[in-house]
Structures are given as structure tokens and as C-alpha cells.
Design an enzyme around this catalytic site. Structure first.
Site, mmCIF file in Angstrom:
data_model
loop_
_atom_site.group_PDB
_atom_site.id
_atom_site.type_symbol
_atom_site.label_atom_id
_atom_site.label_comp_id
_atom_site.label_asym_id
_atom_site.label_seq_id
_atom_site.Cartn_x
_atom_site.Cartn_y
_atom_site.Cartn_z
ATOM 1 N N GLU A 216 -10.641 6.816 4.245
ATOM 2 C CA GLU A 216 -9.684 6.076 5.279
ATOM 3 C C GLU A 216 -9.826 6.569 6.403
ATOM 4 O O GLU A 216 -10.912 6.859 6.740
ATOM 5 C CB GLU A 216 -8.246 6.168 4.522
ATOM 6 C CG GLU A 216 -8.090 5.790 2.932
ATOM 7 C CD GLU A 216 -6.928 5.947 2.401
ATOM 8 O OE1 GLU A 216 -6.496 5.994 1.339
ATOM 9 O OE2 GLU A 216 -5.841 5.532 3.180
ATOM 10 N N ASP B 147 0.868 -1.154 0.153
ATOM 11 C CA ASP B 147 0.117 -0.045 -0.081
ATOM 12 C C ASP B 147 0.865 1.311 -0.057
ATOM 13 O O ASP B 147 1.961 1.229 0.296
ATOM 14 C CB ASP B 147 -1.202 -0.005 1.211
ATOM 15 C CG ASP B 147 -2.276 0.694 1.084
ATOM 16 O OD1 ASP B 147 -3.280 0.523 1.554
ATOM 17 O OD2 ASP B 147 -2.120 1.818 0.165
HETATM 18 C C1 GLC Z 1 -4.257 4.371 -0.050
HETATM 19 C C2 GLC Z 1 -5.351 3.265 0.352
HETATM 20 C C3 GLC Z 1 -5.415 2.117 -0.763
HETATM 21 C C4 GLC Z 1 -5.369 2.810 -2.018
HETATM 22 C C5 GLC Z 1 -3.794 3.524 -2.103
HETATM 23 C C6 GLC Z 1 -3.402 4.026 -3.615
HETATM 24 O O1 GLC Z 1 -3.583 4.869 0.951
HETATM 25 O O2 GLC Z 1 -5.002 2.480 1.511
HETATM 26 O O3 GLC Z 1 -6.551 1.523 -0.648
HETATM 27 O O4 GLC Z 1 -5.304 1.899 -3.314
HETATM 28 O O5 GLC Z 1 -3.489 4.243 -1.162
HETATM 29 O O6 GLC Z 1 -4.449 5.185 -3.645
#
Ligand code: GLC
Length: 631
Positions: free
Chosen positions: A509, A315
């Protein structure tokens, strides 16, 4: 599944072709394939020179202007550069199209997954996956960081709405359907999009209060955090911190291995069996280790027991949380089984640290080869090698936001509201209703009805993208009636019926983590004001999760949770006015009080407090033009 992965052009096993290409690559080129950079941190020249494997638009990582054509130009620019690198390995561009191609103004925005879970119809989700893939591929993008197969435990979690619900079987079934939708007829079709099943593992299971994503004691400025600085003004940040932001997301999972295997793993099995070739690791931690360094889960279980032949992506900057020393972060995450790193900013440092780790023997070359083989296998399987960066076979830009996609979004928004309460059969409202008073800004605000991950990372109130609203839907269906709209409900006159819309402010988030889900005082005051002016009161919630209703449950005759319906909000008017029937059901336990949270979905029957409503709850109604089955 071995051998099932073929290169569609040659029908040769994609892994064999990956091996042949691997043998020609330098160590630096291999590491380039394992590197994913954020689009504002990299240029096409960098992609060409370093043979990067992927570029990403994070939430809100939009081109200027934010149009489908500008998106396609940006993405194709990176893809062409990759095609011009020494070996011409095609680039995978990735976005979060979690409820439609949601970063793009004009794209169809579908209900967030929490609403699709309430409908529980795999065919609907499959059709949404297909429409999403077509709009995403039209802009040159072939990787979507979805579906989230989150099973939220504490619904105060800001990502509750990204999951389909708390029933692992339902989550797996809908996730598999979405994967099939992103694939369409075949993975190598020019409108097929690689899914990313996320976030592995048990992302929704962290305990409230266990997140260390934002260390308040450090009192550092959010301006110093390049990721959270994207989320909005610092002053707003401090306000949501006080309300609970970043207290759950990225926190500690305290369930035992048996629960992990029974509750959180099955959706991954289902999505992988449906053909998913990418999994995204979770920020959280378990048994004292970050998920990004959990070799047991990432390698032994996912790649060993499951036989997963795809690749694992980290991530966003998640490996940086493993240790204070960036070199240790790189070594431990790659060794644990991360195959591609979403860096996203200082990608050169990542490449240098990994190269040094291999040269020092800390990271075996076999691990690098395994990671790159997995990445290349997915790219062969997607048929990317015969496009050489040219999107001439991909869908035309006109498909973005096209009418039949909006009709599909309208169907989903019409079917997803859950009727929680219907005192005196208040709903559907009678077709002869002469006056209707609508209150609450959310009744006429596309941004509020779409929620987070819409145009910007956090989402925002206002006309952020084309769409229709509940107010427009009510007026369209009842053009003969007097439908008054008061955003603040501070008028004087009476009406036969009133509809009060209470909308959560958009969030994404951990910014959406809260200590309390109770209605705010001003929300309850609005309900009270309208209650005094109407005979029948309908409360409509736009929310990514349950809300603690308190007195509103007594004041309202009917209560509808419409979740986050997306761009086609007019559809919500249909079940309310009887043009369709309510059919959806709760897939999350609904708390009666904050003190009862978390309402564990897995506890033995009778353990802990009852919910105000339980999974499976939802009242049905019959449309006015259908003979009443109850009659
Ligand atoms: C974010 C999220 C993830 C996402 C990634 C790219 O922090 O946790 O779900 O796909 O970064 O945006």
C-alpha cells in the site's frame, strides 16, 4: 443478469430467498449483516450475539501458530458461532489472498499480479485463481479480497504490483479469468471463493503528492494509528515517510469522467460479467468527494448502469475519512451505496450509529434492506446456507502448498521475467559456463522475492515461508559449474559471468509510495563491483514496479525484470540459463528518469517524455535444447 443468481440447492432465485429471510430480520440483525469486524476486535460470542455478517483477517491478521490447521480452527470458530445466532445466517470470512493464500505459512505464493500481467496468459491466471481458491477454502475462508483491477498511472505508487498493468483490456481479461478461477465449476461448490474486485474506482490514478493519509504536519505518532502501527516499527516508518510513503495511495484522482469510463471502469465490467458479486470501494477521492461517498459511481453507475446485483464492501476504516463526525461518515457512506462496512475495530459503535441513523430517518430503511438483500443474495448464491458453519465438504488442509500448486507457481515465475536488454546476446548464458558469480541478498531470500502481502502485511526479508530461490535454481541447473554466492559482492576472484540481484525492500500500500524509483547508491555500487570481476554481467531486478536504471543500464550486458516471483524463485534461473525462453512483455511504461514521472499510459501519442522502455517491450530467447528459430 437479473434472475441469473440462483440458490443452487433450490434453484430458486437467490434474491427471492434473500427477501424471504429479510422479512424475518430485526433492524439490528440487518445491521449486523452489514458489519465486518477484524478478527482481533471480535469474539465468536460477539458474532453469535450480534449476528455479524463477516469477519476479516487484515494483512498479517494471522492466528498463532500460523499454520493451516490453526487458520481453519479460527475461521470455523467464527462460522459456527454465526450458525448458532437466532437466524443462523452464515458468516463470510475474508482475507487478502492476493498472490496465493499469502498470510499462511506453507501456502503456495504465486507471482504478484504485475508479473502475471507480463505473461498475459488468461489460462495461467485462471489456474492460479483455482489453486488459490482451493487453498483458501481449505482453511474455511470463502471470500478473497482480490483481484485488484488497478490500472496504475504513476508507478511510484506502492500498489503498482497488485495490478496486472496499464492496459485496461488486459486487466479486464485477466481479472475475469481470475474470477472464473476462484469460482471453479460452480459458485456453490465448497471450494468456490467469493472474489472482491477492487478498488472502485481508479485506485491507481491518484496524483503523486495528493494523498492525505498521513498528515506530517500533525506529527502524530504512528503508534496512535492502529492500522499503520501494524506496518512495523515507528522509526522505520519515519524513514519511509521521507522517501515518499503515503504521498500517492488514497490520494486524489484528477481525470475526467470520460477517462474514468474508458480506462478504469472496463475491468469492473469484465469481472462482473465473469460473475463477481462483490466490489470493494477505493480510499481515493474524485471531484471533491471520497469514493466511499460517491453516490453517482457506487449506485448510479455500478448498480444502475451496470446492473450489479452483488454488494459493495468498504475498505478498511475507509468511511472514517469522509468526515470528522463518525455519524456523518456512516450516513454518507451507506446512503452513497456502501452495503457492508469493513469497520474493522469499533464495530459496536458502527452498529449503534447506523441504527440511530435509520431510527432518525436519515438513512432510509429501504437502503438497509437493499444492502442486506445484496449480501444475503451473495451468500445464497455461494451455497453457504447449507453448510451451517460446518466445513466438512471443504478441501482437506493437505492442499495448502501442495506440489502441483507449487509447480504452477514455478511455471508462472519462470514465464514472468521480462528481458529488457540483452547486449551481445548475453542470455541465455552458455551451458558450458565454468564459473558463475551471484551477488545480492535477493538471490537467496524468499521474503525479498515474494514482496509485500506475504505472511505479514508489509512482507519481510528472510525465510518467511517455505520456497526456493534463484541461487538454488542456478545451482540445481548447473551442478557441474562453480556457482559462487556473495550477498555483498565484496570478494576478489573473477568469474566468466556474474548475476547481480537487486531487490526492493518489501512494502504494501502507501508504505511503498516513493518519490524516486532510482537505484540506491549501494545498489549501483554492487553492480560496479561485480562489473569489474566478470566478463558478462546480468542484472536481475526483484521489484513491484519499474526502477530507474541510470548507469546500471550501461554496466549490465543483460537486464531482467523478474518482478516479485513468489515462493518458487528457483524458476527464474531457467530462462537465464536457457532451460526455457524469455517470453514476457512489459505492461507498464518504464521511466528513464524520475523527472519523467508519471508516464501517463493514456496520453495522446507523443505527449510527454518517452519511456526507457514502452508497453509491449520484452526480448525473446530460445532455449538451448530447441533448434534456434533464428538460425
Ligand atoms: C487494506 C487494503 C485492501 C484490503 C483491505 C483488507 O487497507 O486497501 O486492499 O483488502 O484493507 O486487508
Amino acid at each position: 443478469m437479473s434472475g441469473a443468481l440462483l440458490d443452487p440447492r433450490t434453484r430458486a432465485p437467490a434474491r427471492a430467498r434473500a427477501d424471504a429471510l429479510l422479512a424475518r430480520m430485526t433492524l439490528r440483525e440487518k445491521i449486523g449483516q452489514m458489519t465486518q469486524a477484524e478478527k482481533n476486535s471480535v469474539t465468536p460470542d460477539d458474532v453469535r450475539e450480534h449476528a455479524l455478517g463477516s469477519v476479516i483477517s487484515g494483512g498479517g491478521g494471522n492466528p498463532e501458530p500460523n499454520t493451516p490447521a490453526a487458520w481453519r480452527d479460527m475461521v470455523v470458530g467464527f462460522r459456527r458461532a454465526a450458525a448458532e445466532s437466532r437466524l443462523g445466517i452464515p458468516l463470510l470470512y475474508g482475507v487478502d489472498a492476493v498472490h496465493g493464500h499469502n498470510n499462511v505459512v506453507g501456502a503456495t505464493i504465486f507471482p504478484h499480479n504485475v508479473g502475471l500481467g507480463a505473461v498475459g496468459d488468461a489460462d495461467l491466471v485462471r489456474r492460479i485463481g483455482r489453486a488459490t481458491a482451493v487453498e483458501v477454502a481449505a482453511t474455511g475462508v470463502r471470500w478473497n479480497f482480490a483481484p485488484a483491477v488497478s490500472v496504475p498511472v504513476d508507478v511510484r505508487w506502492g500498489r503498482t504490483y497488485e495490478g496486472y498493468g496499464q492496459d485496461p483490456e488486459l486487466v479486464g481479461r485477466l481479472a475475469a479469468a481470475y474470477v472464473e478461477g476462484l469460482r471453479g465449476d460452480r459458485w456453490d461448490a465448497p471450494d468456490a471463493v467469493l472474489p472482491s474486485v477492487k478498488h472502485y474506482l481508479a485506485d491507481g490514478a491518484a496524483r503523486h503528492g495528493s494523498s492525505t493519509r498521513w498528515d506530517r504536519a500533525a506529527v502524530k505518532s504512528v503508534a496512535d494509528d492502529p492500522t499503520l502501527a501494524n506496518a512495523g516499527p515507528a522509526a522505520e516508518f519515519l524513514k519511509v515517510l521521507d522517501r515518499g510513503a503515503w504521498t500517492i495511495d488514497q490520494g486524489v484522482v484528477e481525470f475526467d469522467e470520460r477517462t474514468l469510463r474508458e480506462a478504469f471502469l472496463p475491468p469492473y465490467r469484465a469481472a462482473i460479467d465473469a460473475g463477481a458479486l462483490n466490489v470493494m470501494a477505493s480510499y481515493g477521492s474524485w471531484n471533491g468527494l471520497r469514493m466511499h461517498e460517491q453516490r453517482t459511481l457506487l449506485t448510479d453507475v455500478l448498480k444502475g448502469e451496470f446492473g450489479f446485483e452483488g454488494f459493495v464492501v468498504s475498505d478498511w476504516a475507509a468511511i472514517d475519512q469522509i468526515h470528522d463526525d463518525p455519524a456523518v461518515c456512516v450516513e454518507r457512506s451507506i446512503d452513497a451505496g456502501i452495503d457492508m462496512v469493513m469497520v474493522p475495530f469499533d464495530w459496536r459503535r458502527f452498529m449503534d450509529l447506523l441504527e440511530a441513523a435509520v431510527e432518525r430517518g436519515v438513512v432510509p430503511l429501504e437502503r438497509i434492506d437493499d444492502a442486506v438483500r445484496r449480501i444475503l443474495t451473495a451468500k445464497f448464491h455461494l451455497g453457504l446456507f447449507d453448510e451451517a458453519g460446518e466445513p466438512d465438504r471443504e478441501p482437506p488442509l493437505a492442499v495448502v502448498g501442495q506440489p502441483d500448486h507449487r509447480r504452477l507457481a514455478h511455471e508462472a515465475a519462470r514465464r514472468s521475467p521480462v528481458l529488457l536488454q540483452n547486449r551481445g546476446d548475453a542470455l541465455p548464458l552458455p551451458p558450458s559456463l565454468p564459473t558463475l558469480l551471484v551477488a545480492g541478498a535477493g538471490a537467496d531470500d524468499v521474503g525479498l522475492q515474494c514482496g509485500g502481502w506475504t505472511i505479514s502485511w508489509m512482507g519481510a526479508a528472510g525465510p518467511v515461508t517455505p520456497g526456493t530461490t534463484l541461487l538454488q535454481g542456478l545451482r540445481r541447473l548447473r551442478s557441474d559449474a562453480d556457482v559462487a554466492f556473495e550477498p555483498d559482492g565484496r570478494g576478489e576472484g573473477r568469474a566468466v559471468a556474474g548475476i547481480v540481484v537487486l531487490a526492493e525492500e518489501p512494502y504494501a500500500e502507501g508504505m511503498g509510495d516513493r518519490h524516486s524509483l532510482a537505484l540506491e547508491p549501494d545498489e549501483l555500487a554492487l553492480v560496479e563491483r561485480i562489473r569489474a570481476r566478470v566478463d558478462t554481467l546480468v542484472l536481475v531486478l526483484y521489484a513491484g514496479r519499474p526502477r530507474v536504471l541510470g548507469d546500471a543500464a550501461r554496466l549490465a550486458d543483460a537486464i531482467v525484470c523478474a518482478w516479485l516471483p513468489g515462493s518458487e524463485g528457483a524458476a527464474v534461473a531457467e530462462p537465464i540459463l536457457g532451460a526455457s525462453g524469455f517470453e514476457a512483455r512489459l505492461r507498464l511504461r518504464w521511466p528513464a528518469a524520475d523527472a519523467d514521472l508519471p508516464l501517463h499510459p493514456f496520453g495522446p501519442p507523443g505527449s510527454g517524455p518517452d519511456g526507457a522502455f514502452e508497453i509491449g517491450h520484452g526480448l525473446s530467447t530460445t532455449p538451448w535444447d530447441e533448434p534456434d528459430s533464428a538460425a
